[in-house]
Design an enzyme around this catalytic site. Structure first.
Site, mmCIF file in Angstrom:
data_model
loop_
_atom_site.group_PDB
_atom_site.id
_atom_site.type_symbol
_atom_site.label_atom_id
_atom_site.label_comp_id
_atom_site.label_asym_id
_atom_site.label_seq_id
_atom_site.Cartn_x
_atom_site.Cartn_y
_atom_site.Cartn_z
ATOM 1 N N ARG A 167 0.854 -1.189 0.000
ATOM 2 C CA ARG A 167 0.000 0.000 0.000
ATOM 3 C C ARG A 167 0.894 1.244 0.000
ATOM 4 N NH1 ARG A 167 -3.274 2.861 4.820
ATOM 5 N NH2 ARG A 167 -4.131 4.462 3.465
ATOM 6 N N HIS A 170 -3.069 11.023 0.892
ATOM 7 C CA HIS A 170 -2.542 10.754 2.237
ATOM 8 C C HIS A 170 -1.949 12.056 2.783
ATOM 9 C CE1 HIS A 170 -1.226 7.195 4.892
ATOM 10 N NE2 HIS A 170 -0.827 8.274 5.537
ATOM 11 N N GLU A 218 -7.568 8.481 6.348
ATOM 12 C CA GLU A 218 -7.835 9.129 7.631
ATOM 13 C C GLU A 218 -8.279 10.579 7.532
ATOM 14 O OE1 GLU A 218 -4.566 8.753 10.328
ATOM 15 O OE2 GLU A 218 -4.710 6.596 10.384
ATOM 16 N N ASN A 241 -7.870 1.692 9.882
ATOM 17 C CA ASN A 241 -6.547 1.894 10.486
ATOM 18 C C ASN A 241 -6.731 1.792 11.990
ATOM 19 O OD1 ASN A 241 -5.852 2.520 7.877
ATOM 20 N ND2 ASN A 241 -5.231 4.627 8.289
ATOM 21 N N TYR A 256 -4.873 1.449 15.813
ATOM 22 C CA TYR A 256 -3.650 1.496 16.613
ATOM 23 C C TYR A 256 -3.886 1.355 18.107
ATOM 24 C CZ TYR A 256 -1.151 3.149 12.482
ATOM 25 O OH TYR A 256 -0.586 3.233 11.228
ATOM 26 N N GLU A 269 -4.149 -0.309 8.096
ATOM 27 C CA GLU A 269 -2.957 0.013 8.898
ATOM 28 C C GLU A 269 -3.100 -0.579 10.278
ATOM 29 O OE1 GLU A 269 -1.868 4.184 9.312
ATOM 30 O OE2 GLU A 269 -2.219 4.530 7.166
HETATM 31 C C1 PNW Z 1 -1.643 7.268 10.662
HETATM 32 N N1 PNW Z 1 -3.066 10.225 16.304
HETATM 33 O O1 PNW Z 1 -1.692 8.542 11.227
HETATM 34 C C2 PNW Z 1 -1.258 7.573 9.252
HETATM 35 O O2 PNW Z 1 -2.073 7.020 8.266
HETATM 36 C C3 PNW Z 1 0.190 7.353 8.958
HETATM 37 O O3 PNW Z 1 0.573 8.278 7.979
HETATM 38 C C4 PNW Z 1 1.006 7.470 10.220
HETATM 39 O O4 PNW Z 1 2.377 7.435 9.989
HETATM 40 C C5 PNW Z 1 0.558 6.348 11.135
HETATM 41 O O5 PNW Z 1 -0.831 6.415 11.391
HETATM 42 C C6 PNW Z 1 1.268 6.318 12.472
HETATM 43 O O6 PNW Z 1 1.026 7.483 13.187
HETATM 44 C C7 PNW Z 1 -2.029 8.862 12.509
HETATM 45 O O7 PNW Z 1 -2.578 11.275 16.729
HETATM 46 C C8 PNW Z 1 -1.788 10.152 12.869
HETATM 47 O O8 PNW Z 1 -3.863 9.608 16.973
HETATM 48 C C9 PNW Z 1 -2.129 10.594 14.123
HETATM 49 C C10 PNW Z 1 -2.735 9.748 15.016
HETATM 50 C C11 PNW Z 1 -2.983 8.449 14.663
HETATM 51 C C12 PNW Z 1 -2.624 7.995 13.396
#
Ligand code: PNW
Length: 497
Positions: free
Chosen positions: A94, A139, A184, A324, A326, A396
């Protein structure tokens, strides 16, 4: 005796597919994005994007005043990147197209030969290695020329984006079968306009974020409709959007209503218009913002309404859902008079909730990122409950560190624990997860954290002109998972955990 045959087949499938095996057809990939890896910010006729402008105008907003001017130099080192993807055995890679590299003035009347050549080379090299390209159109890197007209807050942006999407579909659609329109929008709308920590750096909490949100939904929808009408019958690809969603969990049993309200703000604002039968804004949020706007003395809501026509335009514009994932937060109602901190993601103080984390969630190398693997399964189950039995592609998932360890045990553990939850979601909750993407193939420019935060399976030496890439333990681990199509990997990395 069909039933005997069926019984034999199901028994043998049962025997072959253990509970730590991924379903047949499940696909594995890894991701990067243009601004974070390409570099070559002013080469080959490329114009400035809002990230070029942002890092050059506000160096103090980025750790160590870093920029993406060179980044991983993938503009020159794309062959190496394809080698890495191939070493891992990825089914897909991707990456994103830089709008201002392909269309330097932002509009479709000036297609850059250099941009065309670059993305054609990358796509062809991937396909030669039997790796599917999964292309993100946007992006975070809007052409600055369009920002000068208001960028994501100008309603015309939906058409600007749709015209750009048409160019990309027509140039690359014969070979690209998976498209993500926007990555995002919550990040480039809510984080950006509520906090100014992302380009364009303009702060307008509770106003700019909502205008951007609506325009992003329309932009996505117009691009999807163009694919549907002009390209689908020829190319038969799939198109969707990638939303970033934190799992939001009730702090105590009494906070379920607050948590659901927060989910509707964080996930609902970007999913409800697209993935529900009713379409439009999540009703609870629409009502709350209308009330708040009244309290602010406004004769209208700060949340721009959808017309009936717009609801119809946006509704159903997906072939799968991109997620995505996390991290997580707890949610509780604010006490009367309690100050609501500036939380950029579920921005402004429109919903009166307080977010927190549980002490047992380990913090990673990044301020916003706490580890809670079980949340992944909960998130997937909630999405199924809320939006129906749709296919979900994890676009992601990955783990941050702030050190240079090549033996990145924490990251290996993160992948293992999160993939276990994906399997539980599939096997126990019947969620149709079609694949998984690691963020990221390699260390790269991590937005306002610059190069101080690392997500890569490959370490990148940003001090060497060569930007040497070195595999970490997580690369070995992920390659074994892909090879075995299973979490049952007996390799030395797992033994060491
Ligand atoms: C994503 N937060 O961004 C993006 O898609 C990527 O470009 C980035 O590198 C990756 O996650 C890791 O951070 C985020 O502040 C940006 O919660 C900010 C946040 C979460 C994801």
């Amino acid at each position: 005796m069909w039933w005997l045959k069926a019984a034999v087949i199901s028994v043998s499938v049962f025997l072959v597919l253990g509970e730590r095996d991924f379903p047949l057809g499940f696909i594995f990939g890894a991701a990067t994005s243009a601004y974070q890896v390409e570099g070559a910010w002013n080469v080959g006729g490329k114009s400035c994007s809002i990230w070029d402008t942002f890092v050059h105008t506000y160096p103090e907003r980025i750790v160590d005043n870093a920029t993406g001017n060179i980044a991983c130099d993938s503009y020159n080192k794309w062959k190496t990147d394809v080698e890495l993807a191939s070493e891992l055995g990825l089914h897909f890679y991707r990456f994103s197209i830089s709008w201002s590299r392909l269309l330097p003035n932002g509009f479709p009347n000036n297609i850059s030969e250099d941009g065309k050549r670059y993305y054609n080379n990358l796509i062809d090299a991937l396909l030669e290695k039997r790796i599917q390209p999964l292309v993100t159109l946007y992006h975070f890197d809007l052409p600055q020329s369009l920002q000068d007209f208001g960028g994501w807050t100008n309603p015309l942006v939906a058409d600007w984006f749709a015209h750009y999407a048409r160019v990309a579909f027509s140039l690359f659609g014969d070979r690209v079968k998976f498209w993500i329109t926007l990555n995002e929008p919550i990040t480039f709308c809510d984080i950006a306009y509520n906090s100014g920590s992302q380009a364009p750096g303009y702060i307008s909490p509770g106003v700019g974020n909502y205008i951007c949100n609506k325009n992003a939904m329309l932009a996505h929808a117009k691009a999807y409709r163009i694919y549907d009408k002009e390209f689908r019958s020829k190319y038969n690809g799939k198109v969707s959007i990638a939303n970033e969603i934190f799992w939001l969990e009730a702090d105590t049993v009494n906070d379920e209503e607050a948590a659901e309200k927060a989910r509707q703000l964080m996930a609902g604002m970007y999913c409800h218009p697209i993935f529900t039968k009713q379409g439009g804004w999540p009703p609870v949020i629409e009502r709350i913002i209308a009330e708040k706007s009244k309290e602010n003395g406004l004769p209208y809501s700060r949340l721009p309404p959808y017309t009936e026509e717009e609801i119809e335009l946006v509704k159903g514009t997906f072939d799968f859902m991109g997620l995505n994932f996390y991290t997580s937060r707890t949610v509780r109602n604010a006490k009367p008079g309690e100050e609501i901190g500036p939380w950029p993601l579920i921005g402004s103080s429109d919903i009166d909730v307080i977010l927190g984390v549980r002490p047992q969630w380990k913090q990673t190398g990044v301020s916003w990122f706490y580890i809670y693997p079980e949340a992944f399964r909960k998130q997937l189950a909630w999405l199924k409950k809320e939006y129906g039995d749709i296919e979900i592609l994890i676009t992601e998932n990955g783990c941050a560190s702030s050190n240079l360890d090549v033996d990145d045990k924490v990251r290996v553990q993160y992948y293992k624990d999160h993939l276990e939850q994906v399997l539980l979601a599939i096997n126990e909750d019947g969620v149709r997860v079609m694949g998984y993407t690691v963020w990221s193939l390699m260390d790269n420019f991590e937005w306002s954290d610059g190069y101080s935060v690392k997500f890569g399976m490959y370490d990148v030496d940003f001090d060497s002109p060569n930007r040497t890439r070195t595999p970490r333990s997580s690369a070995d681990y992920y390659a074994s998972v892909i090879k075995r199509h299973s979490l049952d990997v007996n390799n030395k990395i797992i033994d060491k955990l």
